[in-house]
Design an enzyme around this catalytic site. Structure first.
Site, PDB file in Angstrom:
ATOM      1  N   SER A   1       0.832  -1.188  -0.167  1.00 18.00           N
ATOM      2  CA  SER A   1       0.419   0.120  -0.353  1.00 18.00           C
ATOM      3  C   SER A   1       1.033   1.323   0.010  1.00 18.00           C
ATOM      4  O   SER A   1       0.447   2.572   0.074  1.00 18.00           O
ATOM      5  CB  SER A   1      -0.554   0.166   1.169  1.00 18.00           C
ATOM      6  OG  SER A   1      -0.088  -0.420   2.448  1.00 18.00           O
TER       7      SER A   1
ATOM      8  N   ASP B   1      -2.024   6.125  12.134  1.00 15.33           N
ATOM      9  CA  ASP B   1      -0.502   5.204  10.639  1.00 15.33           C
ATOM     10  C   ASP B   1       0.343   6.141  10.073  1.00 15.33           C
ATOM     11  O   ASP B   1       0.088   7.945  10.086  1.00 15.33           O
ATOM     12  CB  ASP B   1      -1.577   5.981   9.444  1.00 15.33           C
ATOM     13  CG  ASP B   1      -1.727   5.353   8.197  1.00 15.33           C
ATOM     14  OD1 ASP B   1      -0.259   5.098   8.059  1.00 15.33           O
ATOM     15  OD2 ASP B   1      -1.990   5.517   7.183  1.00 15.33           O
TER      16      ASP B   1
ATOM     17  N   HIS C   1       2.022   5.226   6.421  1.00 10.65           N
ATOM     18  CA  HIS C   1       1.554   5.595   5.014  1.00 10.65           C
ATOM     19  C   HIS C   1       1.842   7.032   4.909  1.00 10.65           C
ATOM     20  O   HIS C   1       2.396   7.633   5.548  1.00 10.65           O
ATOM     21  CB  HIS C   1      -0.024   5.270   4.658  1.00 10.65           C
ATOM     22  CG  HIS C   1      -0.649   4.400   4.440  1.00 10.65           C
ATOM     23  ND1 HIS C   1      -0.513   2.896   5.145  1.00 10.65           N
ATOM     24  CD2 HIS C   1      -0.383   3.450   3.333  1.00 10.65           C
ATOM     25  CE1 HIS C   1      -1.217   2.210   4.251  1.00 10.65           C
ATOM     26  NE2 HIS C   1      -0.757   1.961   3.770  1.00 10.65           N
TER      27      HIS C   1
END
Length: 413
Positions: free
Chosen positions: A143, A384, A387
């Site tokens: 990702s 997070d 990312h």
């Protein structure tokens, strides 16, 4: 005095001497001016001239651009030009739109990467699209690779007047729940694709009569079955690493398999190294070295503070790049394996490159979504810190990707 006398007077020795004297003085002054200008340009931070480069008042060729430039080493400096795109870019997953998700500070957008001893050429979306006409640009990985793919989509789309003409080939919406997306730029007959394969190799059922704790196996010697779709790509950008740890493999019941035998003593890093050998074999056997430009991106650092991702790790208090290098993590062990296998391939496929972004990314503890997740995310969900907000750090990765392609005279066949 008649005209003939005037002529001989002008040709007299004193007069000619004076002309030569003034000529050499002027030449010396010009030389000193040029020399001082070069010195000043080297002393002053090149970011001062970014507006001139951005708006074409200085040509990119006037920058220090060489094929040997190491873009991976440098420093973050204040941006003096506007961003290439904004959060309104329709190719962004909602989870990467940090400002829209409630982040108040915008300082993380104010930085650009300045390599030591050279400059990154200005990203030229029109040029990139034209070089890629009738081609395929394919991202393969986890990702974080999707992060980079979305960034490039937004960067390239800035050269398209009618952005609504860019479409997903199979009609799929832009969502993180899709493992394969292929966006077409119809004017250039170009597709820019993302294929989600975190391990690059096959994940499958264990051999018969395996112990009960072995739920799945990572077959380190068998390349992903989807790879047949990537063979005729013009640019391939691979990444892997974030899933190669004990937590996401052995502790989750996924052990490593080689030669149809499960090896319960094989560690995650050893298995990662073996999988890269499998990747290497596939590249050398399946890809045309005259057509395909292949990159393996280095490990993208995470910045969890005061705990791991699932044990209270945080990064929401970070508002600027790291300034204390003593707090920076050492280079990820994964990178050594990537670098070594690419070095082994140099003489067999000259267009395979190591896209090294780890050091420059390690500074950017401020660039993650942190607690500013997409709508519907539970309040107590982990932050997070792996990312990246977009626009953001992956834009720099793509600037370096473009620079390396240009230095290799990339153009689709």
């Amino acid at each position: 005095m008649d005209h003939q006398q005037q002529f001989f007077s002008l040709c007299s020795v004193p007069y000619v001497f004076n002309i030569k004297k003034h000529f050499f003085v002027s030449l010396l002054s010009l030389s000193l001016l040029i020399f001082s200008t070069v010195v000043i340009l080297n002393l002053v931070d090149s970011s001062s001239f970014e507006p001139l480069l951005r708006f074409g008042l200085l040509s990119p060729s006037s920058q220090t651009l060489t094929k040997d430039c190491d873009y991976s080493k440098g420093r973050w400096v204040r941006r003096t030009s506007s961003l290439m795109y904004g959060e309104e870019c329709r190719f962004l997953d909602s989870g990467f739109r940090c400002r829209k998700n409630g982040r108040k500070d915008s300082g993380y957008l104010d930085w650009r990467w300045q390599p030591h001893g050279c400059d990154l050429p200005r990203f030229n979306a029109s040029d990139f699209l034209e070089r890629s006409r009738n081609g395929r640009i394919v991202f393969v990985g986890d990702s974080i690779g999707r992060n980079q793919w979305e960034s490039l989509m937004c960067m390239l789309s800035q050269a398209v007047h009618n952005k609504s003409e860019i479409y997903e080939v199979y009609g799929n919406p832009i969502t993180k729940h899709k493992g394969f997306l292929s966006m077409r730029f119809p004017q250039q007959n170009l597709t820019v694709e993302y294929h989600r394969t975190p391990f690059l190799v096959v994940i499958g059922r264990p051999p018969e009569h395996s112990p009960q704790e072995i739920k799945t196996t990572v077959r380190v010697d068998e390349f992903n079955w989807q790879s047949k779709k990537w063979v005729d790509s013009d640019v391939l950008v691979f990444n892997s690493g974030h899933w190669w740890n004990e937590e996401k493999t052995v502790l989750a019941g996924s052990y490593f398999e080689e030669g149809r035998k499960v090896n319960k003593t094989m560690g995650a890093l050893e298995a990662f190294g073996k999988s890269l050998k499998t990747w290497k074999s596939w590249v050398l056997e399946k890809l045309d070295p005259d057509k395909s430009y292949v990159f393996f991106r280095s490990y993208s650092p995470v910045h969890y503070r005061n705990g791991t991702w699932n044990l209270g790790g945080l990064c929401d208090a970070e508002t600027g790049p790291e300034t204390d290098k003593r707090r920076m993590e050492p280079d990820a062990a994964h990178n050594r394996y990537i670098y070594e296998v690419i070095e082994e391939m140099r003489h067999q496929h000259s267009k395979v490159k190591f896209l090294n972004i780890t050091y420059l990314t390690e500074f950017r503890k401020d660039g993650h979504p942190s607690r500013y997740r997409e709508g519907g995310t539970p309040v107590d969900a982990p932050q997070d810190c792996s990312h990246w907000c977009l626009p953001g750090v992956p834009d720099t990765w793509n600037e370096i990707l473009y620079a390396q392609l240009v230095s290799m005279n990339y153009r689709t066949k």
